[in-house]
Design a protein around this motif. Structure first.
Motif, mmCIF file in Angstrom:
data_model
loop_
_atom_site.group_PDB
_atom_site.id
_atom_site.type_symbol
_atom_site.label_atom_id
_atom_site.label_comp_id
_atom_site.label_asym_id
_atom_site.label_seq_id
_atom_site.Cartn_x
_atom_site.Cartn_y
_atom_site.Cartn_z
ATOM 1 N N SER A 180 0.836 -1.193 0.000
ATOM 2 C CA SER A 180 0.000 0.000 0.000
ATOM 3 C C SER A 180 0.870 1.242 0.000
ATOM 4 O O SER A 180 2.081 1.182 0.197
ATOM 5 C CB SER A 180 -0.933 0.008 1.219
ATOM 6 O OG SER A 180 -0.175 -0.059 2.424
ATOM 7 N N GLY A 181 0.246 2.391 -0.214
ATOM 8 C CA GLY A 181 0.970 3.657 -0.265
ATOM 9 C C GLY A 181 1.039 4.190 -1.683
ATOM 10 O O GLY A 181 0.393 3.696 -2.600
ATOM 11 N N ILE A 182 1.841 5.225 -1.875
ATOM 12 C CA ILE A 182 2.037 5.803 -3.197
ATOM 13 C C ILE A 182 3.065 4.968 -3.942
ATOM 14 O O ILE A 182 4.219 4.861 -3.524
ATOM 15 C CB ILE A 182 2.505 7.266 -3.094
ATOM 16 C CG1 ILE A 182 1.490 8.080 -2.296
ATOM 17 C CG2 ILE A 182 2.715 7.855 -4.477
ATOM 18 C CD1 ILE A 182 0.124 8.188 -2.932
ATOM 19 N N LEU A 183 2.652 4.378 -5.052
ATOM 20 C CA LEU A 183 3.489 3.442 -5.790
ATOM 21 C C LEU A 183 3.689 3.950 -7.216
ATOM 22 O O LEU A 183 2.765 4.483 -7.829
ATOM 23 C CB LEU A 183 2.827 2.060 -5.817
ATOM 24 C CG LEU A 183 2.403 1.508 -4.431
ATOM 25 C CD1 LEU A 183 1.526 0.291 -4.596
ATOM 26 C CD2 LEU A 183 3.637 1.186 -3.598
ATOM 27 N N THR A 225 9.801 -5.837 -5.623
ATOM 28 C CA THR A 225 10.133 -4.689 -6.463
ATOM 29 C C THR A 225 8.838 -4.057 -6.948
ATOM 30 O O THR A 225 7.925 -4.758 -7.395
ATOM 31 C CB THR A 225 10.977 -5.122 -7.678
ATOM 32 O OG1 THR A 225 12.154 -5.780 -7.222
ATOM 33 C CG2 THR A 225 11.366 -3.917 -8.517
ATOM 34 N N CYS A 226 8.766 -2.724 -6.869
ATOM 35 C CA CYS A 226 7.603 -1.998 -7.385
ATOM 36 C C CYS A 226 8.079 -0.610 -7.803
ATOM 37 O O CYS A 226 8.197 0.291 -6.964
ATOM 38 C CB CYS A 226 6.494 -1.908 -6.342
ATOM 39 S SG CYS A 226 4.987 -1.125 -6.961
ATOM 40 N N GLY A 227 8.375 -0.433 -9.085
ATOM 41 C CA GLY A 227 8.913 0.836 -9.546
ATOM 42 C C GLY A 227 10.250 1.103 -8.877
ATOM 43 O O GLY A 227 11.180 0.303 -8.947
ATOM 44 N N SER A 228 10.339 2.230 -8.183
ATOM 45 C CA SER A 228 11.577 2.602 -7.500
ATOM 46 C C SER A 228 11.747 1.892 -6.162
ATOM 47 O O SER A 228 12.809 1.973 -5.539
ATOM 48 C CB SER A 228 11.613 4.121 -7.287
ATOM 49 O OG SER A 228 10.503 4.548 -6.521
#
Length: 410
Positions: A180-183, A225-228
């Protein structure tokens, strides 16, 4: 005749006066309390109207009262959201809506009533939301017709957060992993435990990790791993003490290659959407005669472990779907008899082996409890639950305490 006409005129004047007086009375008594009162909320905070235009029927469609206030540039301050994605809640009176969200980089997203909570946040910073909520009169012609407009500003400050449904998982279980959070990307998880499929949720993503019967005990490193975002998570696998039973040797009827060609390709294909809801249901009313993970011995030699539940299904008993999903295989195989495979989404599938007859077809959608066919005596009725190619104990899903039921509402 002249008196009659005069009398009719007087009656008409009196009726007009009465109707006019009634209309004037109703008009004076029609206030803003006739407008929709239930509030629109965003992030559990009440939004204040920034403008409105309403027409209230006073006397049928002949007399109306109008309330108007033009929209302005005033922005309601909602504060900072750090833990949860704010949800827009529109009350029942809203029959249509237009939404607009402006991101920190100036990107503008627009949506309608059905899209009110589908926006994906990809950056932290200051946002602005504009909502226009309409009410029509299709259901009740006496209802007010019009709209309220809302304008609010808020700040998103949500760092990515990873949550496991449990940090200690016994062999045979399924562990949910929530992101969760900004991804700023789509997640992937590297683990020696098996393939993990992720689905979108209101707050981010949810994935499901299979911990099969022979997963190595001890700590396992999950590399997310999720984007940065790159993060290592530790999941501890605990050993399950499975029973050992002696079983008779089975005659080799062949069919191994046929089975592999039909079933193995299903391990890596399927829907990414979550199709199940709640606990799973037993496919048979019969007793479980062999539990998941049981070690099977033939002539004193270990021949394998049970990868599902074996049921003592009565001859002719209806075999039912454990949960909702799409039938991705339905047919008869030499090795397993009547076979039905149901895709529940997110890599989760139910495999039913040993049916006497098969009553569904590939591509058919089923709900929990729907008939799939009948049991017989030629084969044992076996129920496997797999994520990808890895089996898990179906009993935890049947009991409703599997990782598949973790925070299902999201």
């Amino acid at each position: 005749m002249r008196k009659l006409l005069l009398w009719l005129v007087m009656v008409a004047v009196m009726i007009a006066a009465i109707l006019g007086g009634t209309a004037a009375f109703l008009y004076s008594r029609t206030g803003t309390d006739a407008l929709p009162q239930e509030a629109v909320t965003f992030g559990e905070q009440t939004l204040e109207p920034n403008g409105w235009s309403w027409v209230i029927p006073v006397l049928g469609d002949k007399v109306n009262k109008t309330y108007e206030s033009p929209t302005n540039l005033t922005v309601q301050k909602l504060g900072t959201f750090t833990d949860t994605v704010p949800q827009l809640v529109l009350p029942d009176w809203v029959t249509a809506a237009e939404l607009q969200i402006t991101a920190p980089d100036g990107t503008v997203w627009t949506g309608a009533l059905a899209d009110c909570n589908t926006y994906t946040y990809t950056q932290n910073g200051d946002y602005q939301i504009i909502v226009t909520a309409h009410h029509g009169s299709a259901d009740n012609p006496g209802d007010p017709v019009g709209w309220y407009a809302y304008r609010a500003g808020y700040t998103m400050a949500m760092n990515p957060k990873v949550t496991l449904s449990t940090e200690r998982a016994p062999q045979g279980s399924i562990v949910a992993v929530q992101l969760s959070g900004i991804l700023d990307g789509e997640p992937s998880l590297e683990t020696d435990l098996g393939s993990v499929w992720f689905r979108r949720t209101a707050s981010g993503y949810m994935g499901y990790i299979p911990v099969t019967y022979n997963a190595e005990g001890g700590d396992h490193t999950l590399h997310l791993t999720c984007g940065s975002l790159e993060k290592d998570i530790t999941l501890t696998v605990t050993r399950t003490m499975y029973d050992t039973v002696t079983v008779p040797a089975e005659e080799d009827t062949g069919g191994g290659e046929e089975f592999r060609n039909a079933i193995w390709p299903l391990y890596t294909a399927g829907s990414s959407a979550k199709l199940w809801n709640g606990r799973f249901e037993a496919p048979s009313a019969g007793a479980v005669v062999m539990e998941y993970g049981v070690t099977q011995m033939v002539d004193g030699q270990r021949s394998g472990q049970a990868t599902g539940l074996t049921y003592a299904a009565a001859d002719g008993e209806t075999v039912t779907a454990p949960q909702a999903g799409n039938v991705v295989f339905a047919g008869t195989l030499t090795l397993t008899g009547g076979t039905v495979v149901i895709d529940h989404g997110c890599g989760v599938k139910s495999y039913l082996y040993g049916l006497e007859t098969v009553g569904v077809e590939r591509g058919q959608s089923v709900s929990a409890g729907d008939p799939l066919g009948t049991a017989g005596t030629a084969h044992n009725l076996i129920y496997e639950l797999r994520i990808g190619s890895k089996s898990a104990d179906p009993q935890t899903a049947l009991d409703g305490n599997s990782g598949l039921q973790f925070r299902e509402a999201e």
